[in-house]
Design an enzyme around this catalytic site. Structure first.
Site, PDB file in Angstrom:
ATOM      1  N   ASP A   1       0.824  -1.214   0.000  1.00 51.54           N
ATOM      2  CA  ASP A   1       0.000   0.000   0.000  1.00 51.54           C
ATOM      3  C   ASP A   1       0.854   1.258   0.000  1.00 51.54           C
ATOM      4  O   ASP A   1       0.501   2.267  -0.616  1.00 51.54           O
ATOM      5  CB  ASP A   1      -0.916   0.017   1.230  1.00 51.54           C
ATOM      6  CG  ASP A   1      -1.995  -1.047   1.165  1.00 51.54           C
ATOM      7  OD1 ASP A   1      -2.126  -1.676   0.095  1.00 51.54           O
ATOM      8  OD2 ASP A   1      -2.697  -1.244   2.166  1.00 51.54           O
TER       9      ASP A   1
ATOM     10  N   LEU B   1     -36.375  -7.719 -10.897  1.00 48.34           N
ATOM     11  CA  LEU B   1     -36.545  -9.138 -11.199  1.00 48.34           C
ATOM     12  C   LEU B   1     -37.742  -9.692 -10.443  1.00 48.34           C
ATOM     13  O   LEU B   1     -38.040  -9.262  -9.329  1.00 48.34           O
ATOM     14  CB  LEU B   1     -35.296  -9.930 -10.798  1.00 48.34           C
ATOM     15  CG  LEU B   1     -34.006  -9.643 -11.565  1.00 48.34           C
ATOM     16  CD1 LEU B   1     -32.866 -10.461 -10.973  1.00 48.34           C
ATOM     17  CD2 LEU B   1     -34.166  -9.956 -13.047  1.00 48.34           C
TER      18      LEU B   1
ATOM     19  N   LYS C   1     -26.670 -12.949  -5.739  1.00 42.75           N
ATOM     20  CA  LYS C   1     -27.425 -11.691  -5.715  1.00 42.75           C
ATOM     21  C   LYS C   1     -26.813 -10.794  -4.635  1.00 42.75           C
ATOM     22  O   LYS C   1     -27.059 -10.966  -3.447  1.00 42.75           O
ATOM     23  CB  LYS C   1     -28.898 -11.947  -5.440  1.00 42.75           C
ATOM     24  CG  LYS C   1     -29.772 -10.710  -5.554  1.00 42.75           C
ATOM     25  CD  LYS C   1     -31.240 -11.086  -5.402  1.00 42.75           C
ATOM     26  CE  LYS C   1     -32.107  -9.851  -5.576  1.00 42.75           C
ATOM     27  NZ  LYS C   1     -31.885  -8.853  -4.514  1.00 42.75           N
TER      28      LYS C   1
END
Length: 667
Positions: A32, A82, A112
């Site tokens: 990092d 959906l 999902k």
């Protein structure tokens, strides 16, 4: 200058590559510190030479200028929801319908993700716009906040123009850190990672969104013109190749049995993931077959979402703790051995009231089943009596208030025990906390712990005392530096200008909610006029019932309350309604001045979005069906409110009728 431009390009390439390895591949090649050093170098160059800063620079990840609002933008093609399946039988019916229409079929199964649906637009390979789903037709432009998500490429290596859709989410590790920070700052923590992700992407300051460490999984391409893919799996592979982050737990299966096996696997293993999922999405894999099947008004016929049942776990009930609300209601809470439920650690759960404890025979020391209602609110479902230790006794509620020792009463027709002592310290503190809450006076920075300190040090005793606070009152408190005190005093000063409905709701009058406060403030316009109102006048108002009318008049007739209002006036707290009157809203004749109730599960927009739109049309949206209700809009699984509407002969619309009317009005 040539050398500087060359270095800028080199830094772009390095930072994009390292970011892709870290945020998409989860396989960083440098520490990092190396990434941070290169980013700092690029920031310094761009500050010295702003002509070299481009819209897709890696430095935009830290966030740009604060925005004043989010612009509403129409989707090029609607972002549909959906259909849902909740069990094997419903999945098999879906499969049968598919095979009857297109014959042999292959499915793509995907996790999902429990987050916020977003749409990303790329033009000539550059990310140019990002929208929320909104109502499916119109979303909010949150481009600047989405630019801060490292998993979203700002530029891809091919000059393609297309729209890609996916789910922005908050990893569990980010969620834990965020809530720890909120608790440290005495702020209300988020209930779950989904709410945290949605709240983060709706920050007007992109720098705040950048700190939340969101991510994204992309799952569909809206326009296949520039794609060779002929299947859903091929489209996801192509997105992978272009540098997008997709979920690699997906699986192609040849039949419904494969779908069921995939569901069984992830029902058991969902807790092993580093992010929350709330179901499985099943799609017909072949794009030609998708096109052949087409869409209903609200969802594709070729896809369905299987929703996980509420997760239930077993733990031990260590104690039952009682809390006193601002209206004196005594609420029992289960103190549990900590256990993970639906993605978060739960150590407390609602027991609602004394009757429920007795009906379920819940005892201290029991092994109990805990679940999250709607995957949000933990509750105790039952005790496992066969595991009950010897010697446990049925739980008995106290006869006196645990805060003030006043005798508790049960009012006729209510299940709750209540402390009716107006001087009860617990009620007074809860009333103060309510007064400063978001929907009331919205005094940012005046959290629960600060209020408790101020009350217990006798600095504030009622809500008016808040407006008399000084720097000397606040500085001695824990974790209150001069800057924090300055900000809090400004927030208190700003709150004085709130419209009358906020003050009314903040006073905590029994039965008076947000909507009714709005109705009264708009009707009477000033506090002085409200102080003169009678029960008969209030009952004649469309949305005000007998109990509420009596409660409001009794409260405002109290001499102590009149003195409190004068005390607030002395500090120039606004007592006038300064909002937009419903009568001034042009609205639409189909909705203006009508009382409307929303019930059931809405699929194409949220309840909040529907209510806001209706109010813009001049409607009054209420929570209960009465004979005065003009219209009920019923989504899926509408229950008692729909039954009541049918009994009263109230006009009823389906969600499809409502959305069609929305589209008609908007066109």
């Amino acid at each position: 200058m040539g050398n500087i431009k060359s270095r800028v390009n080199e830094l772009h390439d390095l930072l994009n590559q390292y970011g892709y390895e870290y945020y998409v591949q989860d396989n960083p090649s440098v520490p990092d510190s190396e990434y941070d050093k290169l980013l700092r170098e690029l920031i310094d160059i761009e500050e010295a030479h702003p002509e070299f800063k481009s819209p897709d620079s890696p430095t935009v990840r830290v966030g740009g200028e604060v925005q004043s609002s989010f612009e509403k933008v129409n989707h090029d093609t609607p972002m549909l929801s959906l259909g849902n399946a909740f069990n094997e039988q419903e999945l098999r019916r879906f499969d049968q319908r598919i095979r009857e229409q297109v014959g042999s079929v292959e499915y793509m199964c995907e996790l999902k993700i429990d987050g916020l649906a977003v749409s990303l637009k790329y033009v000539e390979g550059r990310f140019v716009q990002g929208l929320t789903r909104g109502d499916g037709t119109t979303g909010e432009d949150i481009t600047e906040n989405l630019r801060t998500i490292h998993a979203i490429p700002l530029k891809i290596n091919e000059p393609l123009s297309f729209e890609v859709r996916g789910e922005a989410y908050m990893p569990r590790s980010s969620f834990i850190r965020l809530n720890e920070e909120k608790e440290k700052n005495e702020e209300q923590p988020f209930a779950n990672p989904r709410n945290a992700a949605a709240g983060s992407l709706r920050q007007l300051d992109p720098k705040l969104a950048a700190k939340r460490k969101l991510s994204v999984f992309l799952y569909s391409v809206n326009d296949f013109t520039d794609f060779d893919a002929t299947t859903q799996s091929g489209a996801l592979d192509e997105l992978d190749r272009l540098g997008f982050k997709t979920n690699h737990e997906r699986m192609r299966v040849g039949d419904i049995e494969g779908v069921l096996e995939y569901i069984e696997k992830w029902t058991k293993q969902r807790e092993q993931l580093s992010y929350d999922i709330d179901g499985i999405v099943i799609k017909v894999n072949d794009i030609e077959q998708q096109d052949e099947m087409g869409y209903t008004q609200k969802s594709p016929r070729w896809a369905i979402a299987y929703k996980f049942p509420a997760e239930e776990v077993v733990t031990t009930l260590q104690d039952i703790e009682l809390s006193i609300g601002r209206t004196g209601v005594v609420t029992p809470t289960a103190i549990l051995d900590p256990v993970r439920v639906a993605g978060t650690t739960v150590s407390r759960a609602s027991l609602h009231n004394e009757d429920l404890i007795h009906e379920r025979d819940i005892r201290i020391g029991d092994s109990v089943v805990v679940k999250k209602a709607g995957d949000i609110i933990p509750e105790v479902v039952k005790s496992i009596t066969e595991r009950r230790p010897e010697g446990t006794l049925p739980y008995s509620m106290p006869t006196h208030c645990p805060s003030c020792d006043h005798e508790l009463v049960r009012i006729e027709g209510e299940v709750a025990l209540r402390c009716i002592n107006p001087k009860c310290q617990a009620q007074l503190v809860e009333g103060l906390i309510h007064f400063v809450s978001r929907q009331a006076m919205n005094i940012d920075g005046l959290g629960t712990k600060i209020i408790q300190q101020l009350y217990h040090h006798n600095v504030i005793n009622d809500v008016a005392d808040i407006f008399y606070l000084t720097e000397d009152d606040l500085l001695p408190l824990e974790r209150m530096g001069s800057k924090k005190v300055e900000n809090l005093l400004k927030a208190i000063e700003d709150a004085k200008a709130n419209s009358l409905e906020h003050l009314l709701f903040g006073l905590g009058i029994r039965h008076l909610g947000v909507k009714a406060s709005q109705v009264l403030a708009e009707k009477y316009e000033t506090m002085d006029r409200l102080l003169e109102v009678t029960e008969e006048e209030l009952i004649s108002i469309h949305d005000i019932g007998d109990k509420l009318a009596q409660s409001v008049v009794t409260y405002l007739e109290n001499e102590d309350i009149k003195a409190l209002i004068e005390k607030l006036k002395y500090k120039n707290v606004n007592m006038v309604y300064n909002g937009i009157k419903t009568s001034d809203i042009e609205g639409h004749p189909d909705f203006k001045n009508k009382t409307i109730v929303l019930t059931g599960k809405l699929q194409q927009l949220t309840r909040k979005e529907a209510s806001a739109w209706l109010e813009l049309q001049g409607a009054k949206v209420t929570s209960s069906v009465t004979k005065k209700t003009d219209l009920v809009i019923a989504g899926e699984d509408a229950g008692s409110k729909l039954t009541k509407a049918e009994k009263f002969g109230t006009e009823i619309w389906t969600e499809e009728q409502f959305v069609a009317k929305q589209n008609e009005i908007s066109s």
